[in-house]
Scaffold this active site. Structure first.
Site, short mmCIF file in Angstrom:
data_model
loop_
_atom_site.label_atom_id
_atom_site.label_comp_id
_atom_site.label_asym_id
_atom_site.label_seq_id
_atom_site.Cartn_x
_atom_site.Cartn_y
_atom_site.Cartn_z
N ASP A 1 38.71 45.37 31.23
CA ASP A 1 40.15 44.87 31.43
C ASP A 1 40.94 46.12 32.14
OD1 ASP A 1 42.47 43.60 31.12
OD2 ASP A 1 42.38 43.17 28.99
C1 BGC Z 1 45.02 41.54 30.70
C2 BGC Z 1 44.39 40.67 31.37
C3 BGC Z 1 44.48 40.49 33.02
C4 BGC Z 1 44.62 42.10 33.56
C5 BGC Z 1 44.83 41.70 34.86
C6 BGC Z 1 45.31 42.76 31.60
O1 BGC Z 1 46.26 43.80 31.01
O2 BGC Z 1 44.83 42.05 29.32
O3 BGC Z 1 43.97 39.57 30.76
O4 BGC Z 1 43.58 39.73 33.33
O5 BGC Z 1 45.51 42.74 32.75
O6 BGC Z 1 46.31 41.55 35.15
#
Ligand code: BGC
Length: 870
Positions: A283
Site C-alpha cells: 500500500d
Molecule cells: C490506500 C489505497 C490506495 C493507495 C493509492 C492508499 O492510501 O490505502 O487503497 O489504492 O493509497 O492511492
C-alpha cells in the site's frame, strides 16, 4: 494515497520526530503468531499462467540488474500521471505501468463514471450486475491508459461498524465480499486491465493503521488461524481463484508483523497456499524495510519512496535493491521472481499488444502541467487529453444504484408513491453540494447528496443526478427545504407526504471530516447533521413520512423508526452519480426495490461485541485482538440471540414472493479431507549468480530529474557492493529465522489458484422456484445459508451465507427457478492442527437454509437424509 497538502504535514512530523529512540514494540497477546515462511514461492506453477510466465521469462533473462529492479518499484510519489508509476525497461519494450485508484471509478480524472461503491454493489445481491460493473470499470480504466486498476477492496471486511473504509467493499460477510470481489475482477480483467485485490489483510480500522509515527508503529491486528481462513482470507482466496493479477498488502501488522514484510501472509498464505501467480504491491508508503520485505514476498514498492520521508528521492528499493542484490543480501532468484511476476501479469492480460498509454493526469485537471509534479524542476507538457471513456456506463451505474435500494420498512403501503402526491422534501442530502459536486478534494466532506465516502476510493463526479434533480425531471409536485433543521414554514397539509433525507459518511484516514478521521469516531453510528432530530421533527408534524438514507454502513434508527408517522424507510446506500433517477424509479413504483442489507442494522451499538470497537491511542503498537473470532455481524447477533433492528440480508419489495419446489442433489461425494493437492508445475529458471556490477551503472550522460527514483548505482557503490557479494568472507545480512532459498512443494491446502482445487468441487446443487405472489412486478433474491450438523467438535456460527441468486423482473404470477450450489469448502472448517479444510462430519446432516434474509429462511434442505422441507 495522500494529496500534496496532507503530505507536507507527514513530512514535518516525520522529520521532527526522527531523533527520538524508544522501544516501540509491544508484544502481541500470546497465541497470535506470524511464523516465518521462506523462501517466496516462485510464480508460474499453475497451468493457467504458464504461457505468460514463459513469455515473461524470455524477457527477464535478457534484462540487466537495473532493468529488473526498475520494474519492481514506483518512480516516486507524484512522479507521473498516475498514483503509481513503475520504472520501465524501454530497451526491451517494457513501458512504465500506470497504477490508478480506485474501486468505484477512476480517481481524480475527467469524463469518467462515478459508479456506486462496493457496499451498494453488495446490496444488489446481483451477480450479473457485479460482473457488468466490473467490465464497465475495466473499459474506463483501459480507455484512460491505466494498466493496473487499484480495486476491488475486499478488506476491510466490515468487522467494525465504525470502520472508515467498509463502504469500498461489498458487505460484512466473506462470501458476499468474495462474489463482489471476484466478479469485479473477472469483469475488469476481461478487457485487459490488471485488477488489484486489496488490502491484505485485517485492516479493519483506519486510525493507527497508517500514518504511524515514531511513538506508534502501525496497529497490530491479532487474528487466529481459523478466523483468518474462514473470514478474512476467504474473499482473497476467491479473488486469486478468479486469476487476479495484482494484490495490495495493507498498512497494519498482523500478529505483530507488518503486513508489508510478513512472510507468513505473503509467502505462505498468499503465494503458496492460495497459489497467487500475480504480483504483490505495498500500500502507498506502507513498506518499511528493503531486504526484509523482498524476502517476505513483496514484489512491488509503491509509490516507491521510503515511508519516513518521501519525496526526497529515497527508496528502500530502486537504488537500494540494486545494491542489495549486488552485495548478496537479496538473492538474485528473488529479484528474478519479482520481475517475472510483474511481467507475467502484463502478458497475461495482453498488455504487450497495443495497450493505450495514459491520457489523463491524476494530479491536475488542467490540460498541461508538470510531468513530474513531485520533482523540484519538472518538464511540462500536455497531461490531460480529456478522453471520454463513459460510453453507456451510466446505465449500469443507475441499475446498480437502483437495484441496491433496500426497502427496510413500508407500512400502510406508503410506497410506491402515486404520481400526483404532494411532497415536502427535507434535508440537505437531497440536493447537490452548493459549493460544487467536486469541491472537496477526494470527496472529503459531507455536504449535499452523499454518493460515496471519502479518500482514495472516491472519484470526481462527471455530474451528480440528485434526488431533487430526479423530482424535477419527472415534474413531481414537491417543495424542497434545503436544511437539516426543521423549518417553521413548511405548512403541513393533511395529504402531504414528507420525504426526509439523512446521511452518514466515512472514509480514509488522511482526511478528517467533521471530527471523523476516516472512522466514524465523532458521528458514531448516528446519522450526520442531526439527521435523527430532523426525522423526529418532521414526524411530529407530518403524518406520512418516508426516510431516505444515504450511508456508508449501519446507522442507528431507534430514535425514530417506530414513530407512528414514519411509514417507510429506504436505504439507498451510496448511489454514486445516479442517485436521483435510480431513487425515483423506486419511489414512484416503476421498479420494486430489490436490494438487501449487506450488514446488520442493530438496535444499539452495545449489541456488537466489545472487541469490534475502535482501538484507541496507546504508546507503542496498538493491539487489536480479534477475540470474537468468527462472530462478527449476523454471526454474532445469532450466537448471542440478539434481535437486530434489521437483519443481514433484509430487504422488502412492493410485491411478495413464494418459494417452492426446492430440491437438493448430491454432486461430488465428500470425504473428511479433500483429495491430495496437485503438485506444482515447473517455474522459470534463471542464472542466479550475482550479475556484473556494470549492469547497475548509470547510463552515460544520463540527465536525472532530482527526487525521481532510479535503479542505477554510482559506479563506486556498485563495485563495492559486488565485491561484498562475491566475497565468501564478508558478513552477510542478518536473515530472519527460517530463511532459506530452497523452494517448497507447498502446503497441503494449496494446489491451484485459490487453494486445493477440490475445495471448489460442487458438493450439492440446489434449485428453488420463486414465484411473484403479489400484484406488482419485482425481482427476488434467494439467499443460501449453511448450518453445520449438530454435535460436531467445532464451534461454528449458527448459519453462514454461502451463495445467493437474483431473479429477473417477475411479473405478477410469474416464476423462475434459481440454481445455487454448495462447495466442499462451504461445508468445511479450517483445522488449525492439520492445516487443512476438513468436513467435520461427512455423513452428518447439514442444514441448507434458503430464504429472503438471514432471519427469514423458509426452506430447509438437508444432506442426510437428502431432501428439502418447505
Ligand atoms: C490506500 C489505497 C490506495 C493507495 C493509492 C492508499 O492510501 O490505502 O487503497 O489504492 O493509497 O492511492
Amino acid at each position: 494515497m495522500y494529496s500534496l497538502l496532507s503530505f507536507c504535514l507527514i513530512l514535518c512530523l516525520s522529520l521532527s520526530a526522527s531523533a527520538a529512540v524508544i522501544d516501540r514494540r509491544i508484544a502481541v497477546p500470546s497465541g497470535y503468531v506470524a511464523p516465518p515462511y521462506y523462501p517466496t514461492p516462485h510464480g508460474g506453477w499453475t497451468a493457467d499462467w504458464s504461457v505468460s510466465y514463459h513469455k515473461a521469462s524470455l524477457l527477464v533473462s535478457q534484462m540487466t540488474l537495473a532493468e529488473k529492479t526498475n520494474v519492481t518499484a514506483g518512480s516516486g510519489i507524484f512522479m507521473g500521471r498516475c498514483v503509481g508509476n513503475t520504472g520501465s525497461a524501454l530497451r526491451l519494450g517494457i513501458p512504465q505501468l500506470c497504477l490508478q485508484d480506485g474501486p468505484l471509478g477512476i480517481r481524480n480524472a475527467d469524463h469518467n463514471t462515478a459508479f456506486p461503491p462496493g457496499i451498494t454493489v453488495g446490496a444488489t445481491f446481483d451477480k450479473d450486475l457485479m460482473r457488468a460493473r466490473g467490465v464497465a470499470l475495466g473499459e474506463e480504466f483501459r480507455g484512460k491508459g491505466i494498466n493496473v486498476h487499484l480495486g476491488p477492496s475486499v478488506g476491510p471486511l466490515g468487522r467494525k461498524p465504525r470502520g472508515g473504509r467498509n463502504w469500498e467493499g461489498f458487505g460484512a460477510d466473506p462470501v458476499l465480499q468474495a462474489f463482489g470481489g471476484s466478479l469485479t475482477i473477472e469483469g475488469v480483467q476481461s478487457v485487459g486491465v490488471i485488477a488489484t485485490v486489496k488490502h491484505l489483510i485485517a485492516n479493519e480500522q483506519e486510525m493507527y493503521s497508517r500514518m504511524k509515527n515514531i511513538f506508534q508503529p502501525e496497529i497490530s491486528s491479532n487474528v487466529d488461524d481459523r478466523t483468518l481462513h474462514e473470514l478474512y482470507l476467504w474473499p482473497f482466496a476467491e479473488s486469486v481463484r478468479s486469476g487476479v493479477g495484482a494484490l495490495m498488502i495493507s498498512y497494519n501488522a498482523v500478529n505483530g508483523s507488518a503486513c508489508s514484510q510478513n512472510s507468513y501472509l505473503m509467502n505462505n498464505l498468499l503465494k503458496d497456499e492460495l497459489g497467487f501467480q500475480g504480483f504483490v504491491m505495498s500500500d502507498w508508503l506502507a513498506q518499511i524495510s528493503g531486504v526484509a520485505s523482498a524476502l517476505a514476498g513483496l514484489d512491488m514498492s509503491m509509490p516507491g519512496d521510503i515511508n519516513e520521508v518521501p519525496l526526497i528521492g529515497s527508496s528502500y528499493w530502486m537504488y537500494e535493491l540494486s545494491r542489495s542484490v549486488l552485495n548478496g543480501s537479496v538473492p538474485v532468484d528473488r529479484l528474478n521472481d519479482m520481475a517475472t511476476r510483474i511481467l507475467a501479469s502484463w502478458y497475461q492480460f495482453g498488455q504487450d499488444r497495443n495497450y493505450p498509454t495514459p491520457n489523463f493526469d491524476t494530479n491536475t485537471q488542467d490540460a498541461s502541467g508538470p510531468l513530474y509534479p513531485g520533482a523540484l524542476f519538472s518538464p511540462s507538457g500536455v497531461v490531460n487529453q480529456f478522453v471520454d471513456v463513459r460510453a453507456t456506463h451510466a446505465e449500469i451505474a443507475r441499475a446498480v444504484a437502483r437495484d441496491a435500494i433496500t426497502l427496510l420498512k413500508n407500512t400502510i403501503a406508503t410506497l410506491p408513491l402515486a404520481k400526483n402526491t404532494t411532497l415536502k422534501v427535507f434535508g440537505t442530502d437531497a440536493e447537490k453540494n452548493p459549493d460544487g459536486i467536486n469541491s472537496c478534494s477526494d470527496q472529503g466532506c459531507n455536504k449535499g447528496t452523499l454518493g460515496m465516502g471519502w479518500g482514495s476510493g472516491s472519484a470526481r463526479y462527471p455530474y451528480l443526478d440528485s434526488p431533487i434533480d430526479g423530482l424535477k425531471a419527472r415534474g413531481a409536485k414537491y417543495q424542497f427545504f434545503n436544511t437539516d433543521s426543521f423549518p417553521s414554514n413548511s405548512n403541513p397539509n393533511p395529504g402531504d407526504v414528507a420525504l426526509v433525507f439523512i446521511s452518514a459518511d466515512s472514509g480514509e484516514n488522511y482526511i478528517t471530516v467533521d471530527g471523523n478521521p476516516g472512522d466514524r469516531t465523532n458521528a458514531g453510528l448516528n446519522a450526520w447533521h442531526n439527521g435523527d432530530k430532523l426525522v423526529q421533527d418532521v414526524a411530529a408534524k407530518y403524518s406520512n413520512v418516508i426516510v431516505v438514507v444515504h450511508t456508508v454502513g449501519p446507522i442507528l434508527m431507534e430514535s425514530w423508526i417506530d414513530l407512528p408517522s414514519v411509514n417507510a424507510v429506504l436505504n439507498a446506500h451510496l448511489p454514486g452519480q445516479e442517485a436521483g433517477e435510480a431513487l425515483m424509479q423506486v419511489l414512484f413504483g416503476e421498479v420494486s426495490p430489490s436490494g438487501h442489507l449487506p450488514y446488520t442494522i442493530p438496535k444499539s451499538e452495545a449489541d456488537y461485541p466489545d472487541t469490534v470497537s475502535l482501538v484507541g491511542f496507546e504508546v507503542g503498537q496498538p493491539q487489536d485482538t480479534f477475540t470474537e473470532g468468527l462472530y462478527i455481524d449476523y454471526r454474532h447477533f445469532n450466537q448471542q440471540n440478539i434481535k437486530p433492528r434489521f437483519a443481514f440480508g433484509h430487504g422488502l419489495s412492493y410485491t411478495t414472493f413464494s418459494f417452492s419446489n426446492a430440491s437438493i442433489t448430491a454432486v461430488t461425494p465428500l470425504t473428511s479431507l479433500p483429495p491430495t493437492r496437485p503438485i506444482k508445475g515447473p517455474t522459470p529458471s534463471y542464472n542466479t549468480s550475482i550479475p556484473p556490477a556494470s549492469e547497475a551503472y548509470w547510463p552515460d550522460n544520463f540527465s536525472r530529474i532530482w527526487r525521481y527514483l532510479y535503479s542505477w548505482l554510482d559506479k563506486n557503490d556498485a563495485d563495492v557492493a559486488a565485491k561484498i557479494g562475491n566475497s565468501s568472507t564478508s558478513a552477510k545480512y542478518p536473515y530472519p529465522d527460517g530463511c532459506s532459498t530452497d523452494q517448497k512443494p507447498g502446503p497441503v491446502a494449496g494446489g491451484a489458484q485459490g487453494g486445493n482445487p477440490a475445495l471448489f468441487d460442487v458438493a450439492y446443487n440446489l434449485s428453488i422456484t420463486v414465484t411473484n405472489a403479489g400484484n406488482i412486478s419485482g425481482k427476488a433474491v434467494s439467499q443460501l445459508y449453511v448450518q453445520f450438523p449438530v454435535g460436531i467438535s467445532f464451534d461454528t456460527p449458527i448459519i453462514q451465507l454461502r451463495d445467493f441468486a437474483k431473479t429477473i423482473t417477475l411479473a405478477p404470477g410469474q416464476s423462475q427457478t434459481l440454481q445455487m450450489r454448495v462447495t466442499r469448502k462451504d461445508l468445511s472448517v479450517w483445522d488449525v492442527v492439520q492445516q487443512n479444510w476438513i468436513i467435520p462430519d461427512v455423513g452428518g446432516d447439514y442444514g441448507i437454509w434458503i430464504g429472503e434474509a438471514s432471519d427469514s429462511l423458509s426452506v430447509r434442505c438437508g444432506t442426510s437424509p437428502l431432501g428439502c422441507v418447505m
